[in-house]
Design a protein around this motif. Structure first.
Motif, PDB file in Angstrom:
ATOM      1  N   THR A  75       4.459  11.732   1.939  1.00 36.35           N
ATOM      2  CA  THR A  75       4.532  11.462   3.368  1.00 36.35           C
ATOM      3  C   THR A  75       6.015  11.483   3.711  1.00 36.35           C
ATOM      4  O   THR A  75       6.841  11.808   2.859  1.00 36.35           O
ATOM      5  CB  THR A  75       3.844  10.131   3.737  1.00 36.35           C
ATOM      6  N   ALA A  76       6.365  11.180   4.960  1.00 30.84           N
ATOM      7  CA  ALA A  76       7.775  11.228   5.350  1.00 30.84           C
ATOM      8  C   ALA A  76       8.596  10.309   4.444  1.00 30.84           C
ATOM      9  O   ALA A  76       8.111   9.271   3.989  1.00 30.84           O
ATOM     10  CB  ALA A  76       7.906  10.804   6.806  1.00 30.84           C
ATOM     11  N   ASP A 100       4.668   0.420  -0.569  1.00 30.92           N
ATOM     12  CA  ASP A 100       3.484  -0.211   0.038  1.00 30.92           C
ATOM     13  C   ASP A 100       3.484   0.029   1.547  1.00 30.92           C
ATOM     14  O   ASP A 100       2.460   0.355   2.138  1.00 30.92           O
ATOM     15  CB  ASP A 100       3.486  -1.724  -0.205  1.00 30.92           C
ATOM     16  N   LYS A 151       4.583   2.381   3.204  1.00 31.90           N
ATOM     17  CA  LYS A 151       4.234   3.767   3.547  1.00 31.90           C
ATOM     18  C   LYS A 151       2.844   4.131   3.030  1.00 31.90           C
ATOM     19  O   LYS A 151       2.442   5.289   3.081  1.00 31.90           O
ATOM     20  CB  LYS A 151       5.259   4.733   2.935  1.00 31.90           C
ATOM     21  N   ASN A 152       2.137   3.135   2.486  1.00 29.79           N
ATOM     22  CA  ASN A 152       0.800   3.348   1.938  1.00 29.79           C
ATOM     23  C   ASN A 152       0.805   4.401   0.818  1.00 29.79           C
ATOM     24  O   ASN A 152      -0.112   5.212   0.707  1.00 29.79           O
ATOM     25  CB  ASN A 152      -0.179   3.733   3.049  1.00 29.79           C
ATOM     26  N   VAL A 153       1.863   4.404   0.010  1.00 27.88           N
ATOM     27  CA  VAL A 153       1.931   5.315  -1.136  1.00 27.88           C
ATOM     28  C   VAL A 153       1.266   4.607  -2.317  1.00 27.88           C
ATOM     29  O   VAL A 153       1.775   3.608  -2.815  1.00 27.88           O
ATOM     30  CB  VAL A 153       3.390   5.673  -1.497  1.00 27.88           C
TER      31      VAL A 153
END
Lengths: 392, 280
Positions: free
Chosen positions: B218-219, B253, B255-257
């Motif tokens: 993601t970004a 966390d 960034k929901n990675v």
């Protein structure tokens, strides 16, 4: 069709071609120069490497029309080139080729190495060769050949470097500079109807077993009974999903539908069948879906489990677990994490729309609009929705 | 595979591109070097109705020295930077990054602006230009606006560009001679997309201590103040030994990675970047 004018191996060449014609196909099929090979067709294997305005470039991902007015050199065009002659001899001497498929690209890259790095060591040579794949030699002979050529070329005068400006190699301003006014609308292409999926023969156990699992959870400020009642209507739920709509009414828990997702340059339009089973007592349900992309031979199957829990009397926690399998080009392209990132975005919009629907507000974008992930993220509501999010 | 048929126009100017971009009734895409879009077209993942080639627009290959920054046009290629045709005011940071993108034949056509607009999270410029604190200059007929590169890329393949906008160029702050930097990308093979990127930049003369964790599907995560990654410590030669793994985990966390591989690589990528920065 577009008229182009290129210099191919020193000879002027005029042609009228389709814009989608890649340079490698122009060289092979129109110019009958077949030394340049087509391998992966996506820029990875290096077999199609040619010189464009004197520097190496991939002819499989360079459109001929984009190289209008450029000078192209293929392996046929190196007669009398001291570097290429030395390399050819060295490749023969050191077993630098076996089947020969990668060899034209290897020689192009090898020539680039000896031109730019006259003092290259083995590590540098291997680094620079990373963009050319060989399945026969194990690269040892190729590396040795280049090392040998470097030694032999040391004695020769320095090789001339290509003179170049800023910007993509081979890109030239139009011959005629003209300003366009308001342009007419594009005709667009009609989307082919996707071949229908035989829903009853889908191997759901395989999806349970091998599917990629995503979990999402969010809280909406409405009592569980309200949310559950809303979820009972598949049409309502579908309208909260951007780009999705049902194309037939729900009958016996089953309906046909379509979903369109735009992601950067990719637009996918999946058409297929949905099947819903609900457990009213437990506030849980399962949706199984199978669909095909009308624009590419990709298909998707998914098992979506949802649950509505009540953290307190006035709010509901919606939990969604998705197991899915993608097949076809979309699956080839997708890295697992990217799909998750997209699913995260979809869930955000879904949550936003769900909340709006439950509040009785009209949805801004429910009218079967395509999910433009960018538009979603730009929306002013996004920050507010994010605050609702809980990680699973 | 071969692409589906599309129309192609070469824009001669920004206003020309704008009138082409305004065409309705189909899916229009801008084409710069085409090194990311080309494969997607060949695989028929992308099926645009019209491609607008923007590489002949003079502003897009211009290089303007703005005093404390350099503005490079969107169609500057990776090899233009690698070879030094773009003046190096960045202590070699951008040259190192450019030279390790894909392969030389790709770098000869692939562009900085194209890479940003494509917004593949694993691509190098998104992370490197965020690390250095660059701004993207966005142009439309409504006017020009600048957006920090870290805010341009919203998530995978998703940018803050409006439908009528294009990236005209990138404004990159010049580094002072005292600047130290490290940039490390995990790849199993030279030239492939990064599995994770770590970057550290310390420029005491400008009061800058930034860090980036990129290629995280993601970004990227960009820290304008990198100290929290190093236990609150300011930059010094021992910085690589003070990496706070828990702080990194919390950022991931956020960034929901959830990918274990990326979560394992991230502190190591950052550590290797910190080692390079503190050793240089």
């Amino acid at each position: 069709m577009k008229a182009v004018s290129l210099v191919i191996n020193g000879k002027q060449s005029e042609a009228t071609i389709e814009p989608r014609l890649n340079l490698v196909d122009f060289l092979r099929d129109h110019c009958e120069l077949t030394a340049t090979h087509i391998g992966c067709e996506h820029g990875v294997c290096g077999a199609c490497t040619v010189l464009i305005d004197g520097v190496p470039a991939r002819s499989c991902i360079t459109f001929t029309v984009a190289a209008d007015r450029a000078a192209i050199t293929t392996l046929e065009g190196f007669a009398g080139d001291p570097a290429m002659n030395t390399l050819r001899e060295a490749f023969a001497e050191h077993h630098g080729l076996q089947c020969g498929f990668c060899t034209p690209g290897m020689l192009m890259t090898a020539r680039d190495i000896v031109t730019r790095f006259p003092d290259a060591d083995e590590k540098r040579i291997r680094m620079e060769l990373a963009g050319n794949l060989c399945r026969c030699t194990g690269y040892v002979g190729i590396v040795k050949a280049i090392q040998d050529a470097l030694v032999k070329l040391k004695a020769a005068p320095a090789l001339p470097q290509a003179v170049r400006g800023i910007g993509p190699a081979g890109s030239h301003p139009p011959a005629v500079h003209k300003e366009r006014g308001a342009a007419p609308a594009l005709s667009g292409r009609a989307m082919a109807a996707a071949s229908t999926e035989n829903f009853d023969v889908v191997d759901w156990a395989a999806i349970e077993r091998e599917g990629v699992e995503l979990q999402q959870s969010f809280v909406v400020p409405f009592p569980r009974a309200d949310v559950w009642r809303f979820f009972a209507d598949l049409g309502h739920v579908t309208r909260c999903m951007p780009g999705a709509r049902l194309t037939t009414p729900v009958q016996g828990g089953r309906a046909e539908g379509e979903v369109t997702v735009k992601l950067g340059p990719i637009v996918s339009a999946f058409q297929g069948v949905l099947d819903v089973a609900r457990d009213d007592a437990a506030f849980r349900g399962t949706v199984r879906g199978a669909g095909r992309d009308s624009r590419s031979p990709s298909s998707a199957r998914a098992i979506i489990r949802y649950s509505i829990d009540a953290p307190d009397v006035s709010s509901s926690q919606v939990g969604v677990t998705v197991k899915f399998l993608l097949s076809g080009p979309l699956a080839q392209f997708s890295r697992g994490g990217l799909v998750k990132d997209i699913a995260d975005q979809l869930t955000r919009v879904f949550a936003r729309n769900l909340e709006a629907r439950l509040s009785g507000k009209p949805l801004q974008d429910h009218q079967a609009q395509t999910l433009d992930a960018g538009a979603v993220a730009r929306s002013a509501l996004w920050a507010r929705i994010r605050s609702f999010f809980m990680r699973t | 595979m071969k692409p589906v048929a599309f129309d192609y126009e070469r824009a001669a100017s920004l206003s020309d591109a704008a009138s082409l971009l305004a065409r309705t009734g189909g899916f229009v895409k801008l084409l710069a070097g085409g090194q990311s879009l080309g494969p997607m077209l060949n695989l028929r993942l992308a099926q645009p109705d019209l491609l607008i080639d923007i590489t002949s627009i003079p502003e897009l290959t211009a290089i303007i020295d703005g005093g404390d920054h350099l503005e490079i046009g969107a169609c500057v290629t990776h090899s233009d930077i690698e070879d030094g045709r773009v003046p190096d005011h960045f202590g070699g940071l951008l040259r190192q990054v450019a030279g390790r993108i894909a392969y030389r034949p790709v770098r000869n056509r692939g562009t900085v602006g194209g890479s940003l607009a494509h917004a593949d999270p694993a691509a190098d410029w998104i992370s490197a230009l965020s690390l250095i604190g660059a701004d993207a200059v966005l142009w439309s007929q409504r006017g020009v606006r600048t957006v920090a590169v870290e805010n341009l890329v919203v998530s995978s393949f998703t940018t803050a560009l409006a439908a009528d906008e294009l990236i005209r160029g990138v404004r990159i702050p010049k580094l002072s001679p005292a600047a130290r930097w490290g940039f490390f990308k995990f790849s199993q093979k030279a030239g492939e997309f990064a599995h994770t990127i770590g970057g550290v930049l310390h420029d005491p003369a400008r009061g800058v201590f930034r860090a980036v964790l990129g290629a995280i599907e993601t970004a990227p995560i960009v820290l304008a103040d990198a100290r929290p990654l190093f236990g609150g410590s300011a930059f010094d030669s021992g910085i690589a030994n003070r990496i706070d793994r828990e702080a990194i985990a919390r950022l991931l966390d956020g960034k929901n990675v959830t990918d274990d591989y990326i979560r394992s690589l991230a502190p190591v990528a950052l550590k290797r970047a910190a080692i390079q920065a503190s050793a240089s």
